[in-house]
Motif scaffolding. Structure first.
Motif, short mmCIF file in Angstrom:
data_model
loop_
_atom_site.label_atom_id
_atom_site.label_comp_id
_atom_site.label_asym_id
_atom_site.label_seq_id
_atom_site.Cartn_x
_atom_site.Cartn_y
_atom_site.Cartn_z
N LEU A 124 0.90 -1.07 -0.06
CA LEU A 124 0.00 0.14 -0.11
C LEU A 124 0.89 1.36 0.17
CD1 LEU A 124 -2.78 1.53 0.19
CD2 LEU A 124 -2.40 1.24 2.82
N ARG A 130 -10.27 3.01 11.59
CA ARG A 130 -10.76 1.89 11.38
C ARG A 130 -9.94 0.92 12.32
NH1 ARG A 130 -12.71 -1.03 6.05
NH2 ARG A 130 -13.56 -2.82 6.88
N ARG A 162 -5.52 -6.60 6.26
CA ARG A 162 -6.00 -5.96 4.91
C ARG A 162 -7.33 -5.26 4.71
NH1 ARG A 162 -2.95 -8.43 0.75
NH2 ARG A 162 -1.64 -10.41 1.60
N GLN A 163 -8.45 -5.70 5.67
CA GLN A 163 -9.56 -5.16 5.78
C GLN A 163 -9.24 -3.81 6.46
OE1 GLN A 163 -12.60 -5.98 4.74
NE2 GLN A 163 -11.82 -7.80 3.72
N ARG A 201 -7.94 -0.95 4.18
CA ARG A 201 -8.91 -0.45 3.10
C ARG A 201 -9.14 1.00 3.10
NH1 ARG A 201 -13.15 -5.32 1.28
NH2 ARG A 201 -11.42 -6.66 0.22
N GLU A 247 -6.83 2.86 1.12
CA GLU A 247 -6.87 2.91 0.06
C GLU A 247 -7.96 3.22 -0.59
OE1 GLU A 247 -7.32 -1.64 -0.83
OE2 GLU A 247 -5.51 -2.10 0.06
N ARG A 248 -8.98 3.57 0.03
CA ARG A 248 -10.18 4.39 -0.54
C ARG A 248 -9.67 5.92 -0.52
NH1 ARG A 248 -14.12 1.73 3.33
NH2 ARG A 248 -14.56 -0.19 2.13
#
Length: 115
Positions: A32, A94, A100-101, A104, A107-108
């Motif tokens: 990432l 988060r 990985r979750q 995200r 990533e967004r």
């Protein structure tokens, strides 16, 4: 009869244990990070390995405070999840059990910044 008190240092060397990211966790984080660097969004990172937490800090420039911190706190594994993404002002963006979750959310933000 002698009474033994438990040692605060459970490992035989006597040094405190450190929490660290393992190879697969670092692979996910650095993947990432590499995409964000290629997009021109992030420019530097730092890692801290302490007794209760491992932190991967992400910087826009080297002389700033981190814009994001990815934390691993194994003590929270059974509760709310050992991984968390923390924002610049300290807000939890988060938290969860799967790295990985949890990533995200970054990533967004990266996809929006590139578009």
């Amino acid at each position: 009869m002698t009474v033994q008190t438990p040692s605060p240092y459970p490992n035989p060397s006597g040094a405190p244990e450190q929490i660290a990211f393992d190879r697969s966790e670092l692979g996910v984080i650095l993947s990432l990070y590499g995409r964000a660097v290629a997009a021109g969004e992030w420019r530097d990172y730092g890692m801290s390995f302490l007794r209760d937490v491992a932190v991967f800090s992400i910087f826009r420039r080297a002389a700033e405070v981190p814009i994001y911190r990815i934390e691993k706190r194994p003590a929270l594994r059974a509760k709310q999840g050992q991984y968390a993404v923390i924002g610049q002002q300290g807000q939890v963006l988060r938290r969860g059990h799967d790295l990985r979750q949890v990533l995200r959310v970054l990533e967004r933000k990266l996809i929006r910044a590139v578009e």
